[in-house]
Design a protein around this motif. Structure first.
Motif, PDB file in Angstrom:
ATOM      1  N   PHE A  48       2.079  -3.928   3.069  1.00 49.51           N
ATOM      2  CA  PHE A  48       3.535  -4.028   2.914  1.00 49.51           C
ATOM      3  C   PHE A  48       4.031  -3.014   1.889  1.00 49.51           C
ATOM      4  O   PHE A  48       5.060  -2.368   2.085  1.00 49.51           O
ATOM      5  CB  PHE A  48       3.923  -5.444   2.466  1.00 49.51           C
ATOM      6  N   PHE A  49       3.300  -2.883   0.800  1.00 49.52           N
ATOM      7  CA  PHE A  49       3.677  -1.927  -0.244  1.00 49.52           C
ATOM      8  C   PHE A  49       3.639  -0.500   0.305  1.00 49.52           C
ATOM      9  O   PHE A  49       4.512   0.321   0.006  1.00 49.52           O
ATOM     10  CB  PHE A  49       2.726  -2.064  -1.435  1.00 49.52           C
ATOM     11  N   ALA A  50       2.636  -0.198   1.102  1.00 51.24           N
ATOM     12  CA  ALA A  50       2.472   1.159   1.637  1.00 51.24           C
ATOM     13  C   ALA A  50       3.587   1.543   2.595  1.00 51.24           C
ATOM     14  O   ALA A  50       3.943   2.723   2.705  1.00 51.24           O
ATOM     15  CB  ALA A  50       1.122   1.275   2.343  1.00 51.24           C
ATOM     16  N   THR A  51       4.148   0.559   3.307  1.00 48.93           N
ATOM     17  CA  THR A  51       5.120   0.857   4.365  1.00 48.93           C
ATOM     18  C   THR A  51       6.547   0.448   4.039  1.00 48.93           C
ATOM     19  O   THR A  51       7.444   0.664   4.857  1.00 48.93           O
ATOM     20  CB  THR A  51       4.699   0.134   5.665  1.00 48.93           C
ATOM     21  N   SER A  52       6.790  -0.111   2.876  1.00 50.99           N
ATOM     22  CA  SER A  52       8.122  -0.630   2.546  1.00 50.99           C
ATOM     23  C   SER A  52       9.158   0.480   2.417  1.00 50.99           C
ATOM     24  O   SER A  52       8.979   1.427   1.638  1.00 50.99           O
ATOM     25  CB  SER A  52       8.057  -1.404   1.229  1.00 50.99           C
ATOM     26  N   PRO A  53      10.280   0.414   3.155  1.00 48.96           N
ATOM     27  CA  PRO A  53      11.321   1.455   3.064  1.00 48.96           C
ATOM     28  C   PRO A  53      11.863   1.689   1.656  1.00 48.96           C
ATOM     29  O   PRO A  53      12.018   2.841   1.256  1.00 48.96           O
ATOM     30  CB  PRO A  53      12.404   0.940   4.021  1.00 48.96           C
ATOM     31  N   PRO A  54      12.174   0.633   0.859  1.00 57.56           N
ATOM     32  CA  PRO A  54      12.671   0.923  -0.494  1.00 57.56           C
ATOM     33  C   PRO A  54      11.687   1.720  -1.344  1.00 57.56           C
ATOM     34  O   PRO A  54      12.100   2.554  -2.153  1.00 57.56           O
ATOM     35  CB  PRO A  54      12.895  -0.481  -1.085  1.00 57.56           C
ATOM     36  N   LEU A  55      10.389   1.490  -1.154  1.00 54.86           N
ATOM     37  CA  LEU A  55       9.395   2.237  -1.911  1.00 54.86           C
ATOM     38  C   LEU A  55       9.187   3.632  -1.342  1.00 54.86           C
ATOM     39  O   LEU A  55       8.923   4.582  -2.087  1.00 54.86           O
ATOM     40  CB  LEU A  55       8.069   1.474  -1.942  1.00 54.86           C
ATOM     41  N   LEU A  56       9.296   3.770  -0.021  1.00 49.39           N
ATOM     42  CA  LEU A  56       9.177   5.098   0.586  1.00 49.39           C
ATOM     43  C   LEU A  56      10.336   5.991   0.154  1.00 49.39           C
ATOM     44  O   LEU A  56      10.157   7.191  -0.082  1.00 49.39           O
ATOM     45  CB  LEU A  56       9.150   4.985   2.115  1.00 49.39           C
ATOM     46  N   MET A  57      11.525   5.419   0.029  1.00 46.67           N
ATOM     47  CA  MET A  57      12.687   6.207  -0.376  1.00 46.67           C
ATOM     48  C   MET A  57      12.592   6.629  -1.836  1.00 46.67           C
ATOM     49  O   MET A  57      13.214   7.620  -2.237  1.00 46.67           O
ATOM     50  CB  MET A  57      13.973   5.407  -0.139  1.00 46.67           C
ATOM     51  N   ALA A  94      -8.727 -11.788  -0.635  1.00 50.90           N
ATOM     52  CA  ALA A  94      -8.827 -10.402  -0.181  1.00 50.90           C
ATOM     53  C   ALA A  94      -7.893 -10.125   0.996  1.00 50.90           C
ATOM     54  O   ALA A  94      -7.273  -9.057   1.074  1.00 50.90           O
ATOM     55  CB  ALA A  94     -10.270 -10.090   0.198  1.00 50.90           C
ATOM     56  N   GLY A  95      -7.785 -11.090   1.919  1.00 46.93           N
ATOM     57  CA  GLY A  95      -6.885 -10.900   3.062  1.00 46.93           C
ATOM     58  C   GLY A  95      -5.441 -10.757   2.627  1.00 46.93           C
ATOM     59  O   GLY A  95      -4.710  -9.882   3.108  1.00 46.93           O
ATOM     60  N   GLY A  96      -5.019 -11.608   1.705  1.00 44.09           N
ATOM     61  CA  GLY A  96      -3.657 -11.503   1.193  1.00 44.09           C
ATOM     62  C   GLY A  96      -3.434 -10.208   0.439  1.00 44.09           C
ATOM     63  O   GLY A  96      -2.362  -9.595   0.526  1.00 44.09           O
ATOM     64  N   GLY A  97      -4.453  -9.765  -0.323  1.00 43.67           N
ATOM     65  CA  GLY A  97      -4.335  -8.501  -1.035  1.00 43.67           C
ATOM     66  C   GLY A  97      -4.155  -7.335  -0.089  1.00 43.67           C
ATOM     67  O   GLY A  97      -3.349  -6.432  -0.349  1.00 43.67           O
ATOM     68  N   LEU A  98      -4.897  -7.343   1.025  1.00 39.88           N
ATOM     69  CA  LEU A  98      -4.755  -6.275   2.017  1.00 39.88           C
ATOM     70  C   LEU A  98      -3.362  -6.263   2.632  1.00 39.88           C
ATOM     71  O   LEU A  98      -2.752  -5.202   2.814  1.00 39.88           O
ATOM     72  CB  LEU A  98      -5.807  -6.442   3.116  1.00 39.88           C
ATOM     73  N   LEU A  99      -2.867  -7.443   2.968  1.00 39.66           N
ATOM     74  CA  LEU A  99      -1.533  -7.526   3.561  1.00 39.66           C
ATOM     75  C   LEU A  99      -0.464  -7.039   2.588  1.00 39.66           C
ATOM     76  O   LEU A  99       0.435  -6.282   2.960  1.00 39.66           O
ATOM     77  CB  LEU A  99      -1.243  -8.971   3.981  1.00 39.66           C
ATOM     78  N   ALA A 100      -0.574  -7.454   1.330  1.00 39.84           N
ATOM     79  CA  ALA A 100       0.405  -7.016   0.332  1.00 39.84           C
ATOM     80  C   ALA A 100       0.333  -5.508   0.127  1.00 39.84           C
ATOM     81  O   ALA A 100       1.364  -4.838  -0.020  1.00 39.84           O
ATOM     82  CB  ALA A 100       0.157  -7.742  -0.986  1.00 39.84           C
ATOM     83  N   ALA A 101      -0.885  -4.964   0.107  1.00 42.76           N
ATOM     84  CA  ALA A 101      -1.042  -3.519  -0.036  1.00 42.76           C
ATOM     85  C   ALA A 101      -0.420  -2.782   1.150  1.00 42.76           C
ATOM     86  O   ALA A 101       0.204  -1.731   0.982  1.00 42.76           O
ATOM     87  CB  ALA A 101      -2.523  -3.167  -0.171  1.00 42.76           C
TER      88      ALA A 101
END
Length: 721
Positions: free
Chosen positions: A164-173, A155-162
């Motif tokens: 990272f996904f939420a704040t990643s510049p390539p995904l935000l762009m 669960a801890g790793g899932g939260l961290l990955a989520a």
């Protein structure tokens, strides 16, 4: 009495549900991550509530056609969409929309909108609905990411990955407000499918659960392929996974049965739509899926043989499948691979096609982009690779395949950095959880209560502070290139498609003028970048647009811009000829767009060109047109030579006159160019009279009244043949 007693017993049997503090904290953390994802993706609303970039305007246009068809004809409206040929694009041939579009994206947008408005009675326009839809798709994908990575790293790793996904510049762009385009929906579907498939390896999941999970995963993957060609990457992941899972003997029965269902439904749902269509089955990715599944099926059958024979038999199966594959390739049964897809598979080989190379999202990502986008995540991912290699489980193998292949294919195009984000988020989460476990947890000897080793409290505090600092630093640093800055980007129509963070209404003014002041049968000639805007918002026919389905026509436009008036007149007659009556020409207009900065000195106004308009793309006009670039530009391939200004209609349309060159420190250097010099211009309107091939009929406001010193001039010229 009996009823009262029964009621009392029933009430006493009801117990207040208990929720553990861990569950409460986990839920609150997920809500926080979801909220962060929403906030960052909706941030560009400060610049205006618009669709972003260019392709989303066409996708809105096609979705609107689908919605109107369904409202008018019911379910027959869906069938009519597949017969639609739009003649307002790519004049005069038109465009077969279903065969050249992301059909799944249009269907999803239309169905969700109809459900929202017709069933739930939500009062919202289709445009506004599609502007906000990518924001929620991106936020919900963080939950899919959490569920998937939870299986890799808890669960801890899932939260961290989520996170990272939420704040990643390539995904935000590529998933913020207004990005009604392929990636947000396709990633949501593909990650959900991957999570579903991975759950089949739970020991509690029986064959019935395997069947519905694998079938639904295949449907989601197939549908993702209809939304975005890049989603075919997951076909590579699963094809490789089936092979490795068979070699490592991961529950071969489940792998064989689930693999058959997943591959079948993926191929079916990819094939029933015109794009990718039936050719997907015989393209390299489709064949990899089939070969991977067949290998796992053979391995399952061979599992009855003694273990010492398993490896030898498996290698024979691999050899047989490779031989069969070579025979298939030799007979030409495999579908051809486009230059873009070949570059993805082999990033070291770049296409020589200037049209492909001219697209910004096809540029090769730099080391600086990787470091500014991921920071410490890069180093944690390396540790994650090591940890995953040590584990022998389906989840670890899938994490390694996703991680290594994601980083590999992202090295080909900037657009595919969405996959390096997935890769590094997964591997980084695995590495961070393992590292934190080693530092923060006590290690005990089996059967004993005392701790064998425990890190000192001050070291734990220092580690926690350092970790939080390293993970949050990219949010604010470096200034101008932080994760927050990646979210703080104007939607393209708000800043007129420039590189400036300013409200520039020029394109909105120009498109409104075109819609209200040009004949309905007019044909607008512009560089292909602006085709969708002109068709959708200007409501006029265009020669080329962002679909780039006819490179010959785009090259013809490039040559037109670089021609003198005599050559241009001949080209324009061919371009504007009415297909219904070849003796007549349709009304024609040419649109050009030039951006830069204006400043004043000693009572004079000077202009510097460069900001994302045609002035920044003219080198591609020349290359795509097959012309000699040294004839028009100096060696920096940006600064125009006198020949450009004097002998091309593009140079004669731009409202500027050359004054002199200055060096980097701003000192005047005369009219002789040297590498590193910058050209200064003054404003000079051209083609304002009634005579000549062209007549200026519109200029946007920022040319005369720059916003914060920047301009994004859109000029419209009437063709007079």
């Amino acid at each position: 009495m009996a009823l009262r007693r029964s009621l009392k017993e029933f009430l006493t049997s009801i117990r207040r549900p208990t929720v553990s503090p861990r569950t409460i904290l986990l839920t609150l953390a997920l809500v926080a991550v979801f909220s962060i994802a929403l906030s960052l993706r909706i941030y560009p609303a400060k610049y205006g509530y618009y669709l972003h970039e260019y392709d989303p305007y066409f996708d809105y246009y096609a979705t609107n056609h689908l919605v109107e068809g369904v409202k008018a004809k019911g379910l027959a409206g869906f069938a009519e969409y597949f017969r639609w040929r739009d003649y307002s694009m790519w004049f005069p041939e038109g465009r077969n929309v279903a065969a050249s579009s992301q059909v799944g994206l249009h269907f999803t947008g239309a169905i969700l909108y109809l459900v929202a408005t017709e069933i739930f009675n939500i009062q919202i326009s289709l445009y506004d609905f599609l502007v906000i839809l990518p924001v929620y798709l991106g936020a919900f994908t963080t939950l899919s990411m959490f569920l998937l990575v939870k299986r890799f790293a808890g669960a801890g790793g899932g939260l961290l990955a989520a996170l990272f996904f939420a704040t990643s510049p390539p995904l935000l762009m590529r998933g913020s407000l207004g990005w009604f385009k392929s990636e947000p929906l396709a990633l949501f579907l593909a990650l959900s499918a991957t999570y579903l498939f991975l759950t089949i390896y739970d020991s509690k999941i029986k064959m019935k659960g395997v069947i519905w999970r694998a079938s639904l995963a295949g449907i989601l993957l197939g549908y993702a392929n209809t939304c975005w060609g890049g989603a075919q990457y997951f076909g590579i992941v699963f094809g490789l996974f089936f092979i490795v899972a068979a070699l490592l003997k991961f529950d071969l029965e489940k792998t064989a049965y689930s693999g058959g269902l997943l591959v079948s439904f993926t191929l079916i749902f990819s094939s029933i739509f015109p794009r990718p269509g039936p050719s997907f089955i015989l393209n390299p990715i489709g064949m990899l899926l089939i070969v991977g599944y067949l290998f796992s099926l053979i391995a399952y059958r061979l599992a009855l043989i003694e273990d010492k024979m398993f490896l030898r038999s498996s290698l024979k199966a691999v050899f047989t499948l490779l031989l069969a594959g070579l025979l298939v390739v030799s007979f030409g049964a495999i579908s051809a691979v486009s230059a873009r897809y070949f570059t993805v598979v082999y990033p070291f080989q770049r296409t020589a096609n200037p049209l492909i190379e001219s697209v910004a999202e096809h540029f090769v990502p730099t080391h600086l982009e990787y470091f500014s986008s991921y920071g410490v995540l890069l180093f944690l991912a390396i540790l994650g690779v090591y940890i995953a290699f040590r584990r022998r489980s389906p989840a670890a193998v899938l994490a390694l395949i996703l991680g290594i292949s994601g980083v590999y294919i992202a090295s080909s195009f900037s657009r595919l950095m969405v996959y390096s984000t997935l890769a590094l988020a997964i591997l980084g989460a695995i590495g961070l959880v393992e590292l934190s476990s080693s530092v923060l947890k006590s290690h005990r000897v089996a059967g004993k209560k005392t701790a064998l080793h425990e890190v000192r409290s001050d070291v734990k505090i220092f580690y926690s502070i350092l970790l939080i600092g390293l993970l949050t630093l990219p949010m604010v640093y470096p200034v101008g290139a932080s994760w927050r800055d990646a979210a703080d980007q104007p939607v393209s129509i708000a800043n007129a498609g420039t590189s400036f963070k300013a409200d520039l209404p020029d394109w909105r003014e120009a498109l409104a003028w075109i819609k209200d002041n040009t004949p309905e049968d007019a044909v607008i000639i512009a560089w292909w970048d602006y085709g969708y805007w002109i068709t959708v918002m200007g409501n006029r026919t265009t020669l080329a647009d962002n679909a780039t389905i006819n490179s010959t026509k785009i090259a013809q436009i490039g040559r037109l811009f670089m021609s003198d008036e005599t050559q241009a007149a001949s080209l324009l007659k061919d371009m504007l000829r009415d297909p219904k009556d070849p003796t007549k020409l349709r009304p024609g207009y040419i649109v050009t767009f030039v951006a830069g900065r204006r400043f004043s000195s000693q009572g004079f106004e000077y202009y510097l060109l460069g900001g994302g308009g045609d002035e920044s793309k003219k080198q591609w006009f020349i290359r795509i047109g097959g012309l000699n670039i040294t004839q028009f530009l100096y060696e920096d391939e940006f600064t125009a030579k006198p020949y450009f200004w004097e002998n091309t209609i593009l140079g004669k349309m731009w409202p500027f006159e050359f004054i002199a060159f200055v060096d980097r420190s701003g000192r005047l250097q005369g009219s002789e160019y040297k590498l590193g010099y910058i050209a200064l211009y003054t404003k000079q309107l051209k083609h304002t009279g009634e005579d000549g091939l062209l007549k200026l009929v519109f200029k946007s406001s920022s040319l005369d009244n720059p916003s914060e010193g920047v301009f994004a001039a859109v000029l419209v010229y009437k063709v007079q043949l």
